[in-house]
Design an enzyme around this catalytic site. Structure first.
Site, mmCIF file in Angstrom:
data_model
loop_
_atom_site.group_PDB
_atom_site.id
_atom_site.type_symbol
_atom_site.label_atom_id
_atom_site.label_comp_id
_atom_site.label_asym_id
_atom_site.label_seq_id
_atom_site.Cartn_x
_atom_site.Cartn_y
_atom_site.Cartn_z
ATOM 1 N N LYS A 24 -0.244 12.504 -7.316
ATOM 2 C CA LYS A 24 -1.577 12.123 -6.821
ATOM 3 C C LYS A 24 -1.721 12.512 -5.348
ATOM 4 O O LYS A 24 -0.737 12.813 -4.662
ATOM 5 C CB LYS A 24 -1.825 10.633 -7.010
ATOM 6 C CG LYS A 24 -0.889 9.627 -6.342
ATOM 7 C CD LYS A 24 -0.876 9.485 -4.833
ATOM 8 C CE LYS A 24 -2.085 8.977 -4.142
ATOM 9 N NZ LYS A 24 -2.371 7.556 -4.282
ATOM 10 N N SER B 83 0.810 -1.220 0.000
ATOM 11 C CA SER B 83 0.000 0.000 0.000
ATOM 12 C C SER B 83 0.846 1.274 0.000
ATOM 13 O O SER B 83 1.726 1.449 0.846
ATOM 14 C CB SER B 83 -0.877 -0.022 1.262
ATOM 15 O OG SER B 83 -1.285 1.274 1.614
ATOM 16 N N GLY B 84 0.526 2.174 -0.910
ATOM 17 C CA GLY B 84 1.219 3.469 -0.940
ATOM 18 C C GLY B 84 0.941 4.268 0.323
ATOM 19 O O GLY B 84 1.834 4.935 0.865
ATOM 20 N N LEU B 85 -0.304 4.194 0.792
ATOM 21 C CA LEU B 85 -0.643 4.908 2.029
ATOM 22 C C LEU B 85 0.184 4.360 3.190
ATOM 23 O O LEU B 85 0.781 5.122 3.963
ATOM 24 C CB LEU B 85 -2.141 4.766 2.326
ATOM 25 C CG LEU B 85 -2.589 5.296 3.688
ATOM 26 C CD1 LEU B 85 -2.380 6.800 3.793
ATOM 27 C CD2 LEU B 85 -4.046 4.954 3.960
ATOM 28 N N ARG C 215 -6.902 1.225 -12.046
ATOM 29 C CA ARG C 215 -7.764 1.710 -10.952
ATOM 30 C C ARG C 215 -8.530 2.941 -11.411
ATOM 31 O O ARG C 215 -7.946 3.927 -11.864
ATOM 32 C CB ARG C 215 -6.890 2.022 -9.745
ATOM 33 C CG ARG C 215 -7.561 2.809 -8.650
ATOM 34 C CD ARG C 215 -6.710 2.757 -7.411
ATOM 35 N NE ARG C 215 -7.003 3.828 -6.483
ATOM 36 C CZ ARG C 215 -6.383 3.961 -5.311
ATOM 37 N NH1 ARG C 215 -5.455 3.079 -4.948
ATOM 38 N NH2 ARG C 215 -6.681 4.957 -4.514
ATOM 39 N N ASP D 39 0.953 -1.136 -5.170
ATOM 40 C CA ASP D 39 0.244 0.115 -5.425
ATOM 41 C C ASP D 39 1.262 1.081 -6.032
ATOM 42 O O ASP D 39 2.207 1.490 -5.362
ATOM 43 C CB ASP D 39 -0.277 0.621 -4.072
ATOM 44 C CG ASP D 39 -0.948 1.981 -4.158
ATOM 45 O OD1 ASP D 39 -1.131 2.501 -5.264
ATOM 46 O OD2 ASP D 39 -1.301 2.505 -3.072
ATOM 47 N N HIS E 250 -12.838 2.412 -7.059
ATOM 48 C CA HIS E 250 -12.702 2.946 -5.709
ATOM 49 C C HIS E 250 -13.874 3.870 -5.376
ATOM 50 O O HIS E 250 -14.451 4.503 -6.259
ATOM 51 C CB HIS E 250 -11.382 3.712 -5.588
ATOM 52 C CG HIS E 250 -10.849 3.772 -4.192
ATOM 53 N ND1 HIS E 250 -11.418 3.107 -3.133
ATOM 54 C CD2 HIS E 250 -9.786 4.436 -3.658
ATOM 55 C CE1 HIS E 250 -10.737 3.351 -2.030
ATOM 56 N NE2 HIS E 250 -9.732 4.154 -2.315
ATOM 57 N N ASP F 231 0.511 4.091 -7.466
ATOM 58 C CA ASP F 231 -0.068 5.432 -7.614
ATOM 59 C C ASP F 231 -0.469 5.669 -9.079
ATOM 60 O O ASP F 231 -1.091 4.823 -9.667
ATOM 61 C CB ASP F 231 0.924 6.493 -7.101
ATOM 62 C CG ASP F 231 1.196 6.307 -5.605
ATOM 63 O OD1 ASP F 231 0.306 5.788 -4.913
ATOM 64 O OD2 ASP F 231 2.293 6.657 -5.151
ATOM 65 N N GLU G 264 -3.454 4.125 -10.983
ATOM 66 C CA GLU G 264 -4.742 4.815 -10.883
ATOM 67 C C GLU G 264 -4.801 6.000 -11.840
ATOM 68 O O GLU G 264 -3.769 6.623 -12.133
ATOM 69 C CB GLU G 264 -4.982 5.261 -9.435
ATOM 70 C CG GLU G 264 -4.011 6.294 -8.912
ATOM 71 C CD GLU G 264 -3.995 6.393 -7.380
ATOM 72 O OE1 GLU G 264 -3.766 5.361 -6.719
ATOM 73 O OE2 GLU G 264 -4.199 7.500 -6.859
ATOM 74 N N ASN H 225 -3.816 11.051 -1.802
ATOM 75 C CA ASN H 225 -4.594 9.915 -1.292
ATOM 76 C C ASN H 225 -6.085 10.187 -1.486
ATOM 77 O O ASN H 225 -6.565 11.303 -1.255
ATOM 78 C CB ASN H 225 -4.271 9.655 0.185
ATOM 79 C CG ASN H 225 -5.061 8.467 0.720
ATOM 80 O OD1 ASN H 225 -6.182 8.611 1.205
ATOM 81 N ND2 ASN H 225 -4.501 7.292 0.599
ATOM 82 N N SER H 226 -6.818 9.159 -1.866
ATOM 83 C CA SER H 226 -8.217 9.318 -2.262
ATOM 84 C C SER H 226 -9.124 9.835 -1.146
ATOM 85 O O SER H 226 -10.214 10.335 -1.423
ATOM 86 C CB SER H 226 -8.765 7.975 -2.766
ATOM 87 O OG SER H 226 -7.978 7.490 -3.814
ATOM 88 N N ASP I 290 0.698 10.491 1.640
ATOM 89 C CA ASP I 290 0.547 9.596 0.488
ATOM 90 C C ASP I 290 0.229 10.482 -0.716
ATOM 91 O O ASP I 290 -0.926 10.612 -1.117
ATOM 92 C CB ASP I 290 -0.595 8.607 0.792
ATOM 93 C CG ASP I 290 -0.885 7.676 -0.372
ATOM 94 O OD1 ASP I 290 -0.006 7.486 -1.222
ATOM 95 O OD2 ASP I 290 -2.014 7.140 -0.414
HETATM 96 C C1 SPV Z 1 -3.426 2.652 -0.599
HETATM 97 O O1 SPV Z 1 -3.528 1.753 0.257
HETATM 98 O O2 SPV Z 1 -2.435 3.360 -0.703
HETATM 99 C C2 SPV Z 1 -4.508 2.893 -1.547
HETATM 100 C C3 SPV Z 1 -5.883 2.697 -1.136
HETATM 101 O O3 SPV Z 1 -4.233 3.322 -2.637
HETATM 102 S S1 SPV Z 1 -6.499 4.212 -0.629
HETATM 103 O O4 SPV Z 1 -5.758 4.654 0.540
HETATM 104 O O5 SPV Z 1 -7.881 3.949 -0.317
HETATM 105 O O6 SPV Z 1 -6.387 5.164 -1.699
HETATM 106 MG MG MG Z 2 -2.407 4.190 -2.731
#
Ligand code: SPV
Ligand code: MG
Length: 297
Positions: free
Chosen positions: A116, A42-44, A154, A81, A185, A83, A110, A118-119, A54
């Site tokens: 980017k 996971s990027g986060l 994504r 992930d 997502h 990004d 994505e 974080n969503s 992130d």
């Molecule tokens: C991550 O885990 O980095 C994701 C999922 O991309 S989210 O945090 O929901 O974007």
């Molecule tokens: Mg991510």
């Protein structure tokens, strides 16, 4: 079977594939131990473990290093992930070659702009133009040498507030561009958006979801709705923050570690996760061989 074919087969199989998020080799081993079929690098989590946002603050090389450490620690496949692909098509091609050669089973990119965000963070969630992102998917597919290496596209249309039609339009183009799976997502508190997508999407690709904001949904329900994968993207990291906060506060308050001993992992557990037994066996073998070879001299 290679990890790439394990992941590809799992995603197209009848049972939903459960990915657990990880930020380190250790957290990936815990995910494997808990029985998850795959790991999400996971990027986060990887950014948060470095106390950084992130938001493409880390370079591709830094993300790759973390993902490669994760992949090396487990036998189950790891989806990285990546990004928005770290730049243009040249970056995406280099990214795929690098991640594939370091043992990742696949990458997910994505359709947002670089850098980017974080969503779930209020901020720029602007989508990349559909054609531009689809070209990146094709570049990713063309760059891989292992046919089974998985490229996930994504779709962030719901995150950007662009709606179902835009999500479906993008899904069709990304499928044409060669994506192996889609990730849809949503940041809604219920699964209604992702369910609406799944109900109308007519394509052949497995669809993955990330139920961070709709945690009440079970993997069984998602499977029944036709999803191919579910990513628990950050719960392990959040658990570690809560656990560490509480234990550290107690030690600070008590003035000793006595009161926390029963609630923290033993050193024996730490050594097991480090494969210390394997090292000791190897050292014993070294000693035996040393003795045997010395006798020959
Ligand atoms: C991550 O885990 O980095 C994701 C999922 O991309 S989210 O945090 O929901 O974007
Ligand atoms: Mg991510």
């Amino acid at each position: 079977m290679s990890k790439t074919s394990v992941l590809r087969t799992a995603l197209t199989g009848s049972a939903i594939t459960r990915f657990m998020g990880a930020h380190s080799a250790l957290s990936a081993k815990l995910a494997e131990e808990a029985g998850f079929e795959a790991v999400w690098a996971s990027g986060l989590e990887i950014s948060a473990a470095r106390a950084l946002p992130d938001a493409n603050i880390l370079s591709m090389a830094e993300c790759l290093e973390a993902a490669a450490e994760i992949a090396a620690a487990v036998d189950i496949p790891v989806l990285a992930d990546c990004d928005s692909g770290f730049g243009g098509v040249g970056n995406v091609a280099h990214m795929v070659r690098s991640y594939e050669s370091r043992g990742l089973a696949g990458v997910c990119i994505e359709d947002k702009q670089f850098p980017k965000m974080n969503s779930f963070v209020e901020g720029n969630q602007d989508l990349a133009p559909v054609g531009d992102f689809a070209a990146k998917i094709t570049a990713a597919k063309e760059a891989r040498t292992d046919e089974d290496f998985v490229v996930v596209a994504r779709i962030e249309a719901f995150i950007a507030g662009a709606g179902l039609d835009e999500a479906l339009r993008r899904a069709a183009v990304y499928e044409t561009a060669g994506a192996d799976a889609l990730l849809i997502h949503s940041k809604r508190g219920t699964p209604e958006e992702v369910y609406s997508f799944r109900a109308v999407y007519q394509g052949k690709l497995p669809v993955i979801v990330v139920p961070t904001t709709y945690p009440q949904v079970t993997s069984g329900e998602l499977g029944e709705h036709g999803f191919g994968g579910v990513i628990y993207a950050n719960q392990g990291l959040r658990a570690s923050i809560t656990a560490m906060r509480s234990v550290l506060a107690q030690i600070g308050g008590d003035g000793s570690t006595y009161g926390v001993e029963d609630s923290i992992a033993t050193l024996k557990e730490v050594f097991a996760l480090q494969n210390v037994d394997e090292l000791l066996t190897r050292q014993q073998r070294h000693d035996e061989l040393t003795t045997a070879y010395s006798a020959l001299a």
